[in-house]
Motif scaffolding. Structure first.
Motif, PDB file in Angstrom:
ATOM      1  N   ASN A  71     101.477 -26.652  15.949  1.00  0.00           N
ATOM      2  CA  ASN A  71     101.524 -27.226  16.899  1.00  0.00           C
ATOM      3  C   ASN A  71     100.457 -27.801  17.594  1.00  0.00           C
ATOM      4  OD1 ASN A  71     104.563 -27.994  16.474  1.00  0.00           O
ATOM      5  ND2 ASN A  71     104.877 -25.513  17.336  1.00  0.00           N
ATOM      6  N   VAL A  72      99.729 -27.117  18.404  1.00  0.00           N
ATOM      7  CA  VAL A  72      98.519 -27.614  19.061  1.00  0.00           C
ATOM      8  C   VAL A  72      97.793 -28.100  18.196  1.00  0.00           C
ATOM      9  CG1 VAL A  72      96.700 -26.604  20.196  1.00  0.00           C
ATOM     10  CG2 VAL A  72      98.642 -25.328  20.088  1.00  0.00           C
ATOM     11  N   PHE A  73      97.707 -28.669  17.168  1.00  0.00           N
ATOM     12  CA  PHE A  73      96.928 -29.885  16.483  1.00  0.00           C
ATOM     13  C   PHE A  73      97.734 -30.636  16.133  1.00  0.00           C
ATOM     14  CE2 PHE A  73      94.603 -25.726  13.964  1.00  0.00           C
ATOM     15  CZ  PHE A  73      93.277 -25.705  15.391  1.00  0.00           C
TER      16      PHE A  73
ATOM     17  N   GLN B 105      96.650 -34.444  17.113  1.00  0.00           N
ATOM     18  CA  GLN B 105      96.988 -35.705  16.476  1.00  0.00           C
ATOM     19  C   GLN B 105      97.735 -37.112  17.080  1.00  0.00           C
ATOM     20  OE1 GLN B 105      98.069 -34.728  12.258  1.00  0.00           O
ATOM     21  NE2 GLN B 105      97.824 -36.574  11.484  1.00  0.00           N
ATOM     22  N   LEU B 106      99.442 -36.342  17.189  1.00  0.00           N
ATOM     23  CA  LEU B 106      99.397 -37.684  18.308  1.00  0.00           C
ATOM     24  C   LEU B 106      98.857 -38.059  19.356  1.00  0.00           C
ATOM     25  CD1 LEU B 106     103.386 -35.412  18.456  1.00  0.00           C
ATOM     26  CD2 LEU B 106     102.346 -37.509  16.672  1.00  0.00           C
TER      27      LEU B 106
ATOM     28  N   ASP C 194      98.374 -42.549  17.894  1.00  0.00           N
ATOM     29  CA  ASP C 194      98.884 -43.580  18.429  1.00  0.00           C
ATOM     30  C   ASP C 194     100.142 -43.515  17.731  1.00  0.00           C
ATOM     31  OD1 ASP C 194      99.224 -45.693  20.274  1.00  0.00           O
ATOM     32  OD2 ASP C 194      97.792 -47.116  18.664  1.00  0.00           O
ATOM     33  N   ALA C 195     100.334 -42.528  17.085  1.00  0.00           N
ATOM     34  CA  ALA C 195     101.714 -42.655  16.593  1.00  0.00           C
ATOM     35  C   ALA C 195     102.861 -42.688  17.334  1.00  0.00           C
ATOM     36  CB  ALA C 195     102.388 -41.788  15.405  1.00  0.00           C
ATOM     37  N   VAL C 196     103.130 -41.847  18.265  1.00  0.00           N
ATOM     38  CA  VAL C 196     103.614 -41.779  19.613  1.00  0.00           C
ATOM     39  C   VAL C 196     102.783 -41.594  20.457  1.00  0.00           C
ATOM     40  CG1 VAL C 196     104.238 -39.936  19.523  1.00  0.00           C
ATOM     41  CG2 VAL C 196     105.809 -40.941  20.108  1.00  0.00           C
ATOM     42  N   ARG C 197     103.244 -42.125  21.850  1.00  0.00           N
ATOM     43  CA  ARG C 197     102.922 -42.868  23.651  1.00  0.00           C
ATOM     44  C   ARG C 197     104.327 -41.715  24.158  1.00  0.00           C
ATOM     45  NH1 ARG C 197     100.896 -47.208  20.606  1.00  0.00           N
ATOM     46  NH2 ARG C 197     103.388 -47.876  21.163  1.00  0.00           N
ATOM     47  N   LEU C 198     103.784 -41.599  24.870  1.00  0.00           N
ATOM     48  CA  LEU C 198     104.595 -41.464  26.299  1.00  0.00           C
ATOM     49  C   LEU C 198     104.950 -42.576  27.001  1.00  0.00           C
ATOM     50  CD1 LEU C 198     102.231 -39.869  28.941  1.00  0.00           C
ATOM     51  CD2 LEU C 198     103.989 -38.847  27.939  1.00  0.00           C
TER      52      LEU C 198
ATOM     53  N   SER D 288     104.662 -30.679  16.274  1.00  0.00           N
ATOM     54  CA  SER D 288     104.970 -31.013  14.517  1.00  0.00           C
ATOM     55  C   SER D 288     105.804 -31.318  13.677  1.00  0.00           C
ATOM     56  CB  SER D 288     104.747 -29.548  13.749  1.00  0.00           C
ATOM     57  OG  SER D 288     105.432 -28.549  13.650  1.00  0.00           O
ATOM     58  N   TYR D 289     106.595 -32.128  14.109  1.00  0.00           N
ATOM     59  CA  TYR D 289     107.876 -32.820  13.641  1.00  0.00           C
ATOM     60  C   TYR D 289     107.436 -33.673  13.825  1.00  0.00           C
ATOM     61  CZ  TYR D 289     112.322 -34.541  13.442  1.00  0.00           C
ATOM     62  OH  TYR D 289     113.113 -36.320  13.766  1.00  0.00           O
ATOM     63  N   PHE D 290     106.134 -35.131  14.456  1.00  0.00           N
ATOM     64  CA  PHE D 290     106.422 -35.527  14.799  1.00  0.00           C
ATOM     65  C   PHE D 290     105.558 -36.165  13.570  1.00  0.00           C
ATOM     66  CE2 PHE D 290     108.392 -36.002  18.634  1.00  0.00           C
ATOM     67  CZ  PHE D 290     109.499 -36.660  18.248  1.00  0.00           C
ATOM     68  N   THR D 291     104.687 -34.787  12.732  1.00  0.00           N
ATOM     69  CA  THR D 291     103.489 -35.748  12.019  1.00  0.00           C
ATOM     70  C   THR D 291     104.471 -34.794  10.763  1.00  0.00           C
ATOM     71  OG1 THR D 291     102.829 -32.851  12.021  1.00  0.00           O
ATOM     72  CG2 THR D 291     101.718 -34.807  13.622  1.00  0.00           C
ATOM     73  N   GLU D 292     105.464 -34.641  10.669  1.00  0.00           N
ATOM     74  CA  GLU D 292     105.833 -34.520   9.225  1.00  0.00           C
ATOM     75  C   GLU D 292     106.947 -35.060   8.922  1.00  0.00           C
ATOM     76  OE1 GLU D 292     106.346 -29.664   9.776  1.00  0.00           O
ATOM     77  OE2 GLU D 292     104.144 -29.102  10.449  1.00  0.00           O
TER      78      GLU D 292
END
Length: 383
Positions: free
Chosen positions: A182-184, A188-189, A193-197, A233-237
Motif C-alpha cells: 500500500n505504501v508503494f 505510485q498514485l 497522476d492516475a488520481v488526485r485530491l 493498492s485498490y487504485f493500482t490493482e
C-alpha cells in the motif's frame, strides 16, 4: 562529602545557566523574526512553527556541551549525556518535521484549488502531500535508528545485519507484505497522476470525491456525506472511473419516452431555451436526438454539458423537470400512452385465421377429448 556535593552541583548550575542563555537567545531570535517578518507570511509562520522545536534543540545542546566539558569526573556524567543525546535526536527530528510541514504549506499556498481549471493544482497538492508524509516517515525512522545506534549492543547488531547478505532477503520479504504494498501504491498514485485530491471518481458503484490520500489508504467523500475508505493498492490493482482525469467538464444525458405525435424540433428548441435560462449549463453541448423508434413510443436523449460533476447532476435534474412540465402543458397528446386494438365479439385468433367459432373442447388441456383425458390420467392417475 562536601567536595562531592560541590562537584555535583557545580556542573548542574553551569548547565542550568547555559540552558537559560540558550532560551534567551532563542527568544530574541523569535521576536526579531516576528518584528522584521510582519510583511512576510513565510517568516511569521516560520517563527511560529519552529519556535518550540528550536527551544528544545538549543537548550538540550547547551546542557549537553556544558556537562560534557565541566563534569568530567562525575559518576552520573555518561548516563546523563546519553539520555540528553537521545532527547536531542528526538528534538532535531521534531524540528525537521516542522520545517517540512512549513515547506509543504508554503508550496501548497502557491497553487489554488478553488478555481475552475484546477487540475494541475490538485496534482501538485497530491504530490506535495505524499512527499511530505514520506519524508516525515523517513525522518522518524532515521531518528529511531540513530537513537538505537547510540547503544553499543544495538550498534553491533545493526552493523552485522547491514553487512549480512540476508538483509536483502528481509527487505524483499517485507516488501511483499500488504502494508508496504500500500505504501508503494500510494507513491505510485502521487506521481502517476492516475488520481488526485479532489478528483471525482466512481468506486465500488459509489460516486464521490477524493478527500485524502495517505501512504496506506484513500478516503473517498461519497455524495451523501459518507466516507469510503479504500487501500491505496485498490487504485493500482482494480479499474475505477475518474471523471476529472483530464478536465472537470462533463457530458450528461437525460432520457425521455414520448408518443409519436411529439414535434421533435419544438422540443429541441425548448431544450435550448431551458439551458440558456440556467447558470448550471456551460454553453458547450445542447443536443436532442431520437435514439429509438420502436414499439408504441419514441425514445429521446438530451445531451447536456456542465463544468463539473456536481453541476452536471443538478443540470440533468433541472432539464428533466423542465421538459416534463413543458410536455405536460404544451403537448399533452405526446405523453407516453398504451395503444390497444379491440374487435367486438370476435376473438383475435379467429379474426386472423378467418374462423369465427370455437368450442370449449379446444380451450381445455385435460378434458373433453380423448388425448385430453389421457393427459389427465398421466398427471393425476387413473380414477
Amino acid at each position: 562529602m562536601q567536595e562531592t556535593l560541590i562537584d555535583t552541583l557545580a556542573p548542574l548550575g553551569i548547565a542550568l545557566a547555559s540552558a537559560l542563555l540558550g532560551l534567551l537567545a532563542v527568544e530574541l531570535l523569535h521576536r526579531a523574526l516576528l518584528r522584521f517578518g510582519r510583511g512576510s507570511a513565510f517568516l511569521t509562520e516560520l517563527a511560529s512553527r519552529a519556535h518550540r522545536p528550536v527551544q528544545f534543540v538549543v537548550v538540550l545542546c547547551a546542557v549537553y556541551f556544558s556537562v560534557r566539558d565541566v563534569a568530567e569526573e562525575a559518576k552520573w556524567r555518561n548516563a546523563f549525556l546519553h539520555v540528553d543525546q537521545l532527547i536531542i535526536i528526538g528534538a532535531v527530528a521534531w524540528l525537521t518535521a516542522a520545517l517540512l510541514t512549513l515547506a509543504e504549506e508554503t508550496a501548497l499556498a502557491r497553487f489554488r484549488t478553488d478555481v475552475p481549471d484546477n487540475r494541475t493544482a490538485r496534482r501538485l497538492h497530491t504530490q506535495i502531500v505524499m512527499v511530505r508524509r514520506v519524508t516525515v516517515a523517513v525522518v522518524a525512522v532515521l531518528a529511531g535508528g540513530v537513537m538505537l545506534m547510540t547503544f553499543p549492543q544495538a550498534r553491533i547488531i545493526g552493523t552485522s545485519l547491514l553487512a549480512s547478505a540476508g538483509f536483502a532477503g528481509i527487505v524483499a520479504g517485507l516488501a511483499a507484505q500488504s502494508v508496504l504494498r500500500n505504501v508503494f501504491a500510494g507513491l505510485q498514485l502521487a506521481f502517476s497522476d492516475a488520481v488526485r485530491l479532489g478528483d471525482v471518481v466512481i468506486v465500488e458503484k459509489e460516486w464521490g470525491r477524493i478527500q485524502e490520500i495517505t501512504l496506506s489508504y484513500v478516503v473517498v467523500h461519497v455524495w451523501d456525506d459518507r466516507r469510503l475508505i479504500l487501500p491505496t493498492s485498490y487504485f493500482t490493482e482494480k479499474p475505477f472511473e475518474n471523471w476529472t482525469r483530464t478536465e472537470a467538464a462533463l457530458l450528461g444525458s437525460v432520457m425521455f419516452d414520448v408518443d409519436w405525435w411529439l414535434p421533435v424540433p419544438e422540443m429541441r428548441e425548448e431544450l435550448r431555451r431551458a439551458l440558456e435560462s440556467t447558470d448550471l449549463w456551460d454553453g458547450r453541448v445542447s443536443v436532442l436526438q431520437v435514439v429509438e423508434a420502436t414499439g408504441s413510443a419514441l425514445q429521446l436523449r438530451a445531451l447536456v454539458s456542465a463544468e463539473d460533476a456536481p453541476k452536471l447532476w443538478d443540470l440533468r435534474c433541472f432539464v428533466r423537470e423542465h421538459m416534463v412540465a413543458w410536455l405536460r402543458d404544451a403537448h399533452p397528446a405526446a405523453l407516453p400512452r398504451l395503444r390497444t386494438e379491440m374487435t367486438a365479439g370476435v376473438p383475435l385468433q379467429a379474426t386472423l385465421t378467418g374462423q369465427t367459432h370455437t368450442t370449449d373442447s379446444d380451450a381445455r388441456v385435460f378434458s373433453h377429448s380423448i388425448d385430453g383425458r389421457a393427459r389427465a390420467e398421466a398427471f393425476t392417475g387413473p380414477e
